[in-house]
Write a protein that holds these residues in place. Structure first.
Motif, PDB file in Angstrom:
ATOM      1  N   LEU A 103       6.875   5.799  -1.831  1.00 30.94           N
ATOM      2  CA  LEU A 103       5.630   6.004  -2.570  1.00 30.94           C
ATOM      3  C   LEU A 103       4.882   4.691  -2.741  1.00 30.94           C
ATOM      4  O   LEU A 103       3.662   4.627  -2.526  1.00 30.94           O
ATOM      5  CB  LEU A 103       5.924   6.617  -3.939  1.00 30.94           C
ATOM      6  CG  LEU A 103       4.739   6.691  -4.921  1.00 30.94           C
ATOM      7  CD1 LEU A 103       3.592   7.516  -4.344  1.00 30.94           C
ATOM      8  CD2 LEU A 103       5.186   7.255  -6.268  1.00 30.94           C
ATOM      9  N   VAL A 104       5.574   3.634  -3.123  1.00 28.98           N
ATOM     10  CA  VAL A 104       4.916   2.335  -3.323  1.00 28.98           C
ATOM     11  C   VAL A 104       4.317   1.837  -2.013  1.00 28.98           C
ATOM     12  O   VAL A 104       3.160   1.418  -1.956  1.00 28.98           O
ATOM     13  CB  VAL A 104       5.910   1.304  -3.892  1.00 28.98           C
ATOM     14  CG1 VAL A 104       5.310  -0.105  -3.861  1.00 28.98           C
ATOM     15  CG2 VAL A 104       6.285   1.673  -5.332  1.00 28.98           C
ATOM     16  N   VAL A 105       5.100   1.888  -0.931  1.00 27.38           N
ATOM     17  CA  VAL A 105       4.614   1.413   0.371  1.00 27.38           C
ATOM     18  C   VAL A 105       3.411   2.244   0.819  1.00 27.38           C
ATOM     19  O   VAL A 105       2.392   1.703   1.270  1.00 27.38           O
ATOM     20  CB  VAL A 105       5.752   1.456   1.407  1.00 27.38           C
ATOM     21  CG1 VAL A 105       5.214   1.135   2.799  1.00 27.38           C
ATOM     22  CG2 VAL A 105       6.851   0.461   1.036  1.00 27.38           C
ATOM     23  N   GLY A 106       3.512   3.560   0.677  1.00 29.82           N
ATOM     24  CA  GLY A 106       2.405   4.427   1.085  1.00 29.82           C
ATOM     25  C   GLY A 106       1.162   4.228   0.241  1.00 29.82           C
ATOM     26  O   GLY A 106       0.036   4.231   0.758  1.00 29.82           O
ATOM     27  N   THR A 107       1.344   4.032  -1.061  1.00 27.75           N
ATOM     28  CA  THR A 107       0.192   3.836  -1.945  1.00 27.75           C
ATOM     29  C   THR A 107      -0.501   2.512  -1.661  1.00 27.75           C
ATOM     30  O   THR A 107      -1.743   2.430  -1.674  1.00 27.75           O
ATOM     31  CB  THR A 107       0.639   3.896  -3.420  1.00 27.75           C
ATOM     32  OG1 THR A 107       1.223   5.181  -3.677  1.00 27.75           O
ATOM     33  CG2 THR A 107      -0.538   3.688  -4.359  1.00 27.75           C
ATOM     34  N   LEU A 108       0.265   1.464  -1.388  1.00 28.94           N
ATOM     35  CA  LEU A 108      -0.346   0.182  -1.025  1.00 28.94           C
ATOM     36  C   LEU A 108      -1.137   0.309   0.277  1.00 28.94           C
ATOM     37  O   LEU A 108      -2.196  -0.308   0.434  1.00 28.94           O
ATOM     38  CB  LEU A 108       0.726  -0.899  -0.909  1.00 28.94           C
ATOM     39  CG  LEU A 108       1.318  -1.384  -2.234  1.00 28.94           C
ATOM     40  CD1 LEU A 108       2.530  -2.267  -1.991  1.00 28.94           C
ATOM     41  CD2 LEU A 108       0.282  -2.130  -3.061  1.00 28.94           C
ATOM     42  N   ALA A 109      -0.625   1.117   1.198  1.00 31.68           N
ATOM     43  CA  ALA A 109      -1.374   1.363   2.439  1.00 31.68           C
ATOM     44  C   ALA A 109      -2.684   2.083   2.149  1.00 31.68           C
ATOM     45  O   ALA A 109      -3.715   1.799   2.771  1.00 31.68           O
ATOM     46  CB  ALA A 109      -0.517   2.164   3.416  1.00 31.68           C
TER      47      ALA A 109
END
Length: 280
Positions: free
Chosen positions: A163-169
């Motif tokens: 979730l964190v990686v996807g949200t930063l993207a």
């Protein structure tokens, strides 16, 4: 997460009140130094992460297999990652342009993220570092992706990392990457998570994946069953309706979003978009 003076320092840094943050950190550090323990060490480590000012000894001895020692071990590795890579901290205004040093082998940095990624309370911060490391790695990215796939197989619950990686993207407008990671996050949890569902829907729409827009609508509808009065979800669904050219449904959702939260920035932006479209 251990709470205390670090949270005050972090809030001051976030508000760009740097002098006050450093003063509070210095005061807290003096207090912590007078009563050394695992609990105060955790506080000191969190202050280090919040300020980048404190110097901690390398030969800290931790009590094996206790929650406090695991917390400290995770925080120590995160601190060492920042020092090794020159990572400026999540609140740095230059964070989006940070680059992994070209002479640094990815394995050395990744090794320091392994423990923080395994510990639920430090996963989010470690995932932010992993994302920035991956984005700046160029030709070394496949090695990082391979390592991450191996980590996911042993982590069990990896939804927060994804979730964190996807949200930063999403924030970087890297839509294809966002869809990749948020799709993986959705698959990794049996329980629907509103943030995963919403952010994936937004990435699908903004990537103009029209063949998945109806799916995006379903994702937001599912999130709304969990958070029925969330203004952001109404704004997200309105954006999907706009993509589907259903302006009436979009307007209804935007009006509800503003009713729930009059200053909702995304709803106000989309209302302007809708007004401009109607005036053409």
């Amino acid at each position: 997460m251990v709470r205390g003076p670090w949270s005050v320092v972090f809030a001051l840094r976030q508000a760009q009140r740097t002098d006050e943050a450093e003063y509070e950190a210095a005061q807290a550090h003096r207090t912590l130094s007078s009563a050394p323990s695992l609990a105060t060490l955790s506080q000191a480590l969190l202050l280090q992460i919040a300020t980048g000012k404190l110097q901690l000894p390398e030969d800290i001895r931790l009590v094996p297999d206790s929650p406090e020692s695991r917390m400290c071990a995770a925080l120590l590795d995160q601190f060492r990652f920042d020092r090794l890579t020159g990572y400026p901290g999540d609140l740095s205004p230059d964070i989006s342009s940070w680059q992994m040093p070209p002479e640094l082998a990815p394995a050395a940095a990744l090794q320091l993220l392994e423990t923080p990624l395994r510990y639920r309370n430090t996963q989010a911060a470690a995932a932010r570092r992993l994302y920035r490391l991956r984005r700046s790695s160029g030709k070394r990215r496949p090695a990082i992706d391979s390592w991450l796939q191996q980590m996911r197989a042993t982590l069990g619950e990896s939804d927060q990392i994804l979730l964190v990686v996807g949200t930063l993207a999403v924030l970087d407008e890297a839509w294809d990457e966002a869809i990749y990671w948020l799709d993986a996050a959705k698959r990794s949890t049996a329980t629907p998570t509103p943030a995963i569902l919403n952010n994936l829907a937004i990435a699908i729409v903004r990537a103009r994946r029209m063949e998945r827009c109806r799916e995006a609508l379903t994702l937001v509808d599912t999130a709304m069953t969990l958070l029925p009065d969330n203004a952001d979800l109404f704004a997200s669904r309105a954006e999907i309706y706009l993509a589907l050219k259903d302006q009436s449904a979009a307007l209804k959702d935007l009006q509800q979003a503003v009713k729930l939260q009059p200053e909702n920035a995304e709803a106000l932006r989309l209302l302007r978009v809708l007004d401009a479209a109607e005036q053409r």
